[in-house]
Write a protein that holds these residues in place. Sequence first.
Motif, short mmCIF file in Angstrom:
data_model
loop_
_atom_site.label_atom_id
_atom_site.label_comp_id
_atom_site.label_asym_id
_atom_site.label_seq_id
_atom_site.Cartn_x
_atom_site.Cartn_y
_atom_site.Cartn_z
N ALA A 261 0.84 -1.20 0.00
CA ALA A 261 0.00 0.00 0.00
C ALA A 261 0.87 1.24 0.00
N GLY A 262 0.41 2.27 -0.71
CA GLY A 262 1.16 3.51 -0.78
C GLY A 262 2.14 3.55 -1.92
N ASP A 263 2.18 2.51 -2.73
CA ASP A 263 3.07 2.49 -3.89
C ASP A 263 2.73 3.65 -4.81
N PRO A 264 3.70 4.48 -5.21
CA PRO A 264 3.41 5.67 -6.01
C PRO A 264 3.21 5.37 -7.48
N GLU A 265 3.52 4.15 -7.91
CA GLU A 265 3.42 3.84 -9.33
C GLU A 265 1.97 3.58 -9.74
N VAL A 266 1.69 3.82 -11.00
CA VAL A 266 0.33 3.72 -11.50
C VAL A 266 -0.08 2.26 -11.70
N PRO A 267 -1.23 1.83 -11.17
CA PRO A 267 -1.70 0.46 -11.35
C PRO A 267 -2.34 0.29 -12.74
N VAL A 268 -1.51 0.20 -13.76
CA VAL A 268 -2.01 0.15 -15.14
C VAL A 268 -2.97 -1.02 -15.34
N GLY A 269 -2.62 -2.17 -14.75
CA GLY A 269 -3.46 -3.35 -14.92
C GLY A 269 -4.89 -3.12 -14.46
N GLU A 270 -5.03 -2.42 -13.34
CA GLU A 270 -6.36 -2.12 -12.83
C GLU A 270 -7.12 -1.21 -13.78
N HIS A 271 -6.40 -0.28 -14.40
CA HIS A 271 -7.04 0.61 -15.37
C HIS A 271 -7.47 -0.15 -16.62
N VAL A 272 -6.66 -1.13 -17.03
CA VAL A 272 -7.04 -1.96 -18.17
C VAL A 272 -8.29 -2.76 -17.84
N ARG A 273 -8.34 -3.31 -16.63
CA ARG A 273 -9.52 -4.07 -16.21
C ARG A 273 -10.77 -3.19 -16.21
N THR A 274 -10.64 -1.97 -15.64
CA THR A 274 -11.78 -1.05 -15.61
C THR A 274 -12.25 -0.71 -17.02
N PHE A 275 -11.29 -0.47 -17.92
CA PHE A 275 -11.63 -0.16 -19.31
C PHE A 275 -12.38 -1.32 -19.94
N ARG A 276 -11.90 -2.54 -19.74
CA ARG A 276 -12.54 -3.73 -20.32
C ARG A 276 -13.96 -3.90 -19.77
N GLU A 277 -14.09 -3.74 -18.45
CA GLU A 277 -15.40 -3.92 -17.83
C GLU A 277 -16.39 -2.85 -18.28
N THR A 278 -15.88 -1.63 -18.53
CA THR A 278 -16.74 -0.56 -19.04
C THR A 278 -17.31 -0.93 -20.40
N LEU A 279 -16.54 -1.67 -21.19
CA LEU A 279 -16.99 -2.13 -22.50
C LEU A 279 -17.91 -3.34 -22.39
N GLY A 280 -18.04 -3.90 -21.19
CA GLY A 280 -18.90 -5.06 -20.99
C GLY A 280 -18.33 -6.33 -21.61
N MET A 281 -17.01 -6.44 -21.66
CA MET A 281 -16.36 -7.58 -22.30
C MET A 281 -15.71 -8.48 -21.26
N THR A 282 -15.69 -9.79 -21.54
CA THR A 282 -14.96 -10.74 -20.72
C THR A 282 -13.49 -10.68 -21.12
N VAL A 283 -12.63 -11.31 -20.31
CA VAL A 283 -11.21 -11.36 -20.64
C VAL A 283 -11.02 -12.07 -21.98
N GLN A 284 -11.78 -13.14 -22.21
CA GLN A 284 -11.64 -13.90 -23.46
C GLN A 284 -12.04 -13.03 -24.66
N GLN A 285 -13.12 -12.28 -24.55
CA GLN A 285 -13.55 -11.41 -25.65
C GLN A 285 -12.52 -10.31 -25.90
N PHE A 286 -11.97 -9.76 -24.81
CA PHE A 286 -10.95 -8.73 -24.91
C PHE A 286 -9.71 -9.29 -25.61
N ALA A 287 -9.36 -10.52 -25.27
CA ALA A 287 -8.21 -11.17 -25.88
C ALA A 287 -8.41 -11.37 -27.38
N GLU A 288 -9.60 -11.79 -27.77
CA GLU A 288 -9.89 -12.03 -29.19
C GLU A 288 -9.80 -10.73 -29.99
N ARG A 289 -10.20 -9.62 -29.39
CA ARG A 289 -10.15 -8.33 -30.09
C ARG A 289 -8.72 -7.82 -30.21
N THR A 290 -7.92 -7.98 -29.16
CA THR A 290 -6.58 -7.39 -29.14
C THR A 290 -5.51 -8.29 -29.75
#
Length: 218
Positions: free
Chosen positions: A28-57
């Motif tokens: 906790a308190g790590d100053p670095e940006v949690p990019v992975g969490e932002h990617v997850r939020t972006f994917r969930e906003t699109l309403g996509m599963t990890v598998q669907q996201f993988a197929e697109r990217t």
Amino acid sequence: MPDFTRDETMDDVLSEMARESGEPEMPAGDPEVPVGEHVRTFRETLGMTVQQFAERTGFSAALLAQIENRMVSPSLGTLVKIANTFGTTVSSFIGGKEEREFSIVRKEDRTTVSRVGLKEGGKSTYTYESLGAGKAGRKMEPFLVRLQPLSESPTARSAHDGEEFLYVLSGKVTVCLGNLSDVLEEGDSVYYNSTIPHHVHSADEREALILAVIHAGT
């Protein structure tokens, strides 16, 4: 490998595998940006599963699950490819300012993104700071990148749409472009099509500092 019940979704399975196979999360308190969490939020906003996201990217679902769980931090090339696929910017995964027609980034306001938690030892291969966050509708993504010495020669290369310009501010940098490998020193630069399989790293045992400007090709 853990046991799973039939009620668990594929996303749950991939996330659990990612957590078990990677390094512990940063404290906790790590100053670095949690990019992975932002990617997850972006994917969930699109309403996509990890598998669907993988197929697109074009990336594997297992890799994306590891990224989302901060077991593997994505390279700039990976973020560019994801951003291009969905018509957004790399900085959307880094977070930051409200976007407008210009952006001034003070030294003390730069956010650092680090490739942490790598399974092959956990040592960061580089960190990067966005210099263009806040500029709306930008066609370029400028970064300040710190390249760390590698313990062994890299095998993976990145390739995606667009162009890249690198300028060496300090240290020595090995640039691999297709079958070409060359060393750049302070004041040297290189400009190339990002569709060429590429990789850059510190050429010796010291940290190297570069200015990297990426045109995503959108």
